[in-house]
Enzyme design. Structure first.
Site, mmCIF file in Angstrom:
data_model
loop_
_atom_site.group_PDB
_atom_site.id
_atom_site.type_symbol
_atom_site.label_atom_id
_atom_site.label_comp_id
_atom_site.label_asym_id
_atom_site.label_seq_id
_atom_site.Cartn_x
_atom_site.Cartn_y
_atom_site.Cartn_z
ATOM 1 N N HIS A 59 0.847 -1.321 0.199
ATOM 2 C CA HIS A 59 0.009 0.043 -0.086
ATOM 3 C C HIS A 59 0.795 1.194 -0.101
ATOM 4 C CE1 HIS A 59 -3.752 2.244 0.324
ATOM 5 N NE2 HIS A 59 -3.467 2.675 1.576
ATOM 6 N N HIS A 71 -3.682 9.208 0.922
ATOM 7 C CA HIS A 71 -3.360 7.924 0.224
ATOM 8 C C HIS A 71 -4.874 7.681 -0.502
ATOM 9 C CE1 HIS A 71 -5.073 5.167 3.791
ATOM 10 N NE2 HIS A 71 -5.249 6.591 4.298
ATOM 11 N N CYS A 160 -3.915 2.330 -5.470
ATOM 12 C CA CYS A 160 -2.998 3.312 -4.719
ATOM 13 C C CYS A 160 -1.628 3.632 -5.218
ATOM 14 C CB CYS A 160 -2.684 2.894 -3.175
ATOM 15 S SG CYS A 160 -2.046 1.285 -3.026
#
Length: 230
Positions: A59, A71, A160
């Site tokens: 991530h 994010h 992401c």
């Protein structure tokens, strides 16, 4: 339940302790390559690209300063609820998994601790991988802030990593997606799969006892396409 369990395996963080010697070796290698590996609470600079490992994927986020990280994360709640107080709370696993299935997400700002979710944070490691130079730190942070809000989410085509790559390097791409598609291609688009598909098609036609020209063409088409793509 199986799709939810599979997505949980992909996204939910499962940090594992490392042997002391191995961890020390990794840290020394990171310093040699000019990359910093810091945990929550370490010294971060505005515009830094942060990574946290999940079970199979990584991530990503952009550090904005003041213990804030922007994010892009899948989230179903903004679609079904207008309560901003609830939406701004940390995204739970259920919200995340349902957001993946519904292809709904949002660029949000959370604390470093909430972003890390118990995992170690890697800082700017993509600088040694991406062929493009990083933009100025302030420009990176401004891009990350400008894109806040609801965005359509795609596990493969806009996730992401695409978001942070645009913010820091000005290009929309994902190394994780590339590697995943490459692996799937090796597994599915192979001569072995083409042969198995042809054999299965012939068996189905014989079982149905309906070997017409159209049925035979359909039975041959998919194995032929796989064979040509392999």
């Amino acid at each position: 339940m199986f799709p939810l369990q599979l997505l949980a395996l992909l996204f939910i963080s499962t940090p594992r302790p490392e042997p002391r010697d191995r961890k020390r070796q990794r840290t020394e290698e990171a310093v040699d390559k000019g990359t910093d590996r810091k945990k929550c609470g370490g010294t971060l600079r505005r515009g830094d690209l942060l990574e946290v490992p999940r079970t199979l994927f990584t991530h990503f986020g952009i550090y904005l300063g003041g213990d804030r990280v922007a994010h892009f994360i899948p989230d179903i709640l903004p679609v079904v609820c207008s309560d901003q107080f609830r939406i701004k709370q940390m995204v739970t696993n259920s919200r995340l998994l349902l957001g993946v299935l519904a292809k709904c997400g949002s660029v949000r700002v959370d604390s470093v601790e909430d972003f890390a979710y118990g995992s170690e944070i890697l800082v700017n490691t993509m600088d040694t991988v991406c062929s493009r130079p990083a933009l100025q730190a302030e420009e990176v942070a401004r891009r990350a802030e400008k894109l806040q809000g609801h965005v359509s989410y795609s596990l493969l085509w806009y996730n992401c990593e695409h978001y942070v790559m645009y913010c820091r390097y000005g290009t929309v791409m994902s190394y994780q997606t590339f590697q995943f598609c490459k692996t799937v291609r090796k597994l599915l688009l192979s001569r072995r799969v083409a042969k198995a598909g042809l054999l299965l098609g012939v068996c189905v036609l014989l079982q149905l006892q309906a070997v017409s020209a159209g049925a035979a063409l359909l039975a041959l088409l998919l194995p032929f396409l796989i064979w040509m793509a392999a």
